[in-house]
Design a protein around this motif. Structure first.
Motif, short mmCIF file in Angstrom:
data_model
loop_
_atom_site.label_atom_id
_atom_site.label_comp_id
_atom_site.label_asym_id
_atom_site.label_seq_id
_atom_site.Cartn_x
_atom_site.Cartn_y
_atom_site.Cartn_z
N ASN A 142 0.84 -1.21 0.00
CA ASN A 142 0.00 0.00 0.00
C ASN A 142 0.87 1.26 0.00
OD1 ASN A 142 -2.44 -1.35 -0.05
ND2 ASN A 142 -2.70 -1.33 2.17
N LYS A 143 1.91 1.26 0.82
CA LYS A 143 2.80 2.42 0.88
C LYS A 143 3.51 2.63 -0.46
CE LYS A 143 6.08 4.86 3.68
NZ LYS A 143 5.36 6.11 3.56
N LEU A 144 4.00 1.55 -1.05
CA LEU A 144 4.68 1.67 -2.35
C LEU A 144 3.74 2.16 -3.44
CD1 LEU A 144 6.83 -1.60 -2.20
CD2 LEU A 144 7.64 0.76 -1.93
N GLN A 145 2.51 1.66 -3.45
CA GLN A 145 1.54 2.11 -4.45
C GLN A 145 1.15 3.56 -4.25
OE1 GLN A 145 -1.41 -0.99 -3.84
NE2 GLN A 145 -0.71 -2.11 -5.66
N LYS A 146 0.95 3.96 -2.99
CA LYS A 146 0.62 5.35 -2.69
C LYS A 146 1.75 6.27 -3.13
CE LYS A 146 0.25 8.28 1.31
NZ LYS A 146 0.48 8.30 2.74
N THR A 147 2.97 5.87 -2.84
CA THR A 147 4.13 6.67 -3.22
C THR A 147 4.27 6.75 -4.74
OG1 THR A 147 5.22 6.03 -1.17
CG2 THR A 147 6.62 6.94 -2.89
N LYS A 148 4.02 5.64 -5.41
CA LYS A 148 4.09 5.64 -6.88
C LYS A 148 3.05 6.60 -7.47
CE LYS A 148 4.04 2.76 -10.97
NZ LYS A 148 3.85 1.41 -11.51
N ASN A 149 1.86 6.64 -6.88
CA ASN A 149 0.83 7.57 -7.35
C ASN A 149 1.26 9.02 -7.17
OD1 ASN A 149 -0.88 5.49 -8.13
ND2 ASN A 149 -1.96 5.45 -6.18
N ILE A 150 1.88 9.33 -6.04
CA ILE A 150 2.40 10.68 -5.82
C ILE A 150 3.47 10.99 -6.86
CG2 ILE A 150 3.71 12.15 -4.22
CD1 ILE A 150 2.32 10.53 -1.93
N ARG A 151 4.36 10.06 -7.08
CA ARG A 151 5.43 10.22 -8.08
C ARG A 151 4.83 10.49 -9.45
NH1 ARG A 151 6.55 8.00 -12.98
NH2 ARG A 151 8.74 8.00 -13.44
#
Length: 158
Positions: A142-151
């Motif tokens: 979840n954290k990696l996906q959230k961060t990828k969306n921000i990126r």
């Protein structure tokens, strides 16, 4: 003439941030903006010194600081690390290859904002470490996906 063309090409369509810490008259700021935009063809924006310090601490200063810290922590003297380094490490190597005296001065001049962001970054690293220690696959994903969306939003905004 070739040198002038190279200098012009370097600035062409680049972003130029103008701060007005000494409350220069608006006419003077307008003349400066017109010069950068018309004569040099740069994209200019005006921001306060405090906004400048925070934004560039986030987008430039902290990434450079993290790069220096990462390279220092992995000790590239081990030949197997050097022989197997990939693109991610090469980006960190590029940043940490910047002028040391210049970055020392930037870090000291903007230390207030950089310290705040460094503490936030350390907090995020601790969260990652906690999820790794607990082998919390769902939380980590979840954290990696959230961060990828921000990126992706940042890249799209450029």
């Amino acid at each position: 003439m070739i040198i002038v063309e190279k200098i012009f090409f370097y600035f062409l369509n680049k972003k130029n941030v103008i701060c007005n810490p000494f409350s220069a008259h608006d006419d003077h700021i307008d003349r400066l903006v017109n010069y950068w935009e018309d004569a040099i063809q740069m994209n200019t924006c005006i921001m306060s010194v405090s906004d400048h310090d925070l934004i560039f601490a986030m987008t430039s200063h902290l990434p450079h600081l993290v790069s220096y810290a990462l390279i220092d922590s992995i000790r590239l003297s081990n030949s197997s690390v050097k022989d197997n380094s990939g693109g991610g490490l090469k980006e960190f190597l590029r940043l940490s290859g910047s002028n040391s005296e210049m970055w020392r001065d930037i870090f000291l001049a903007n230390s207030k904002e950089i310290k705040k962001l460094t503490n936030m970054f350390i907090g995020e690293l601790k969260k990652f470490s906690k999820d790794l220690n607990s082998q919390n696959s769902k939380k980590l994903l979840n954290k990696l996906q959230k961060t990828k969306n921000i990126r992706n939003r940042i890249v799209k905004a450029k």
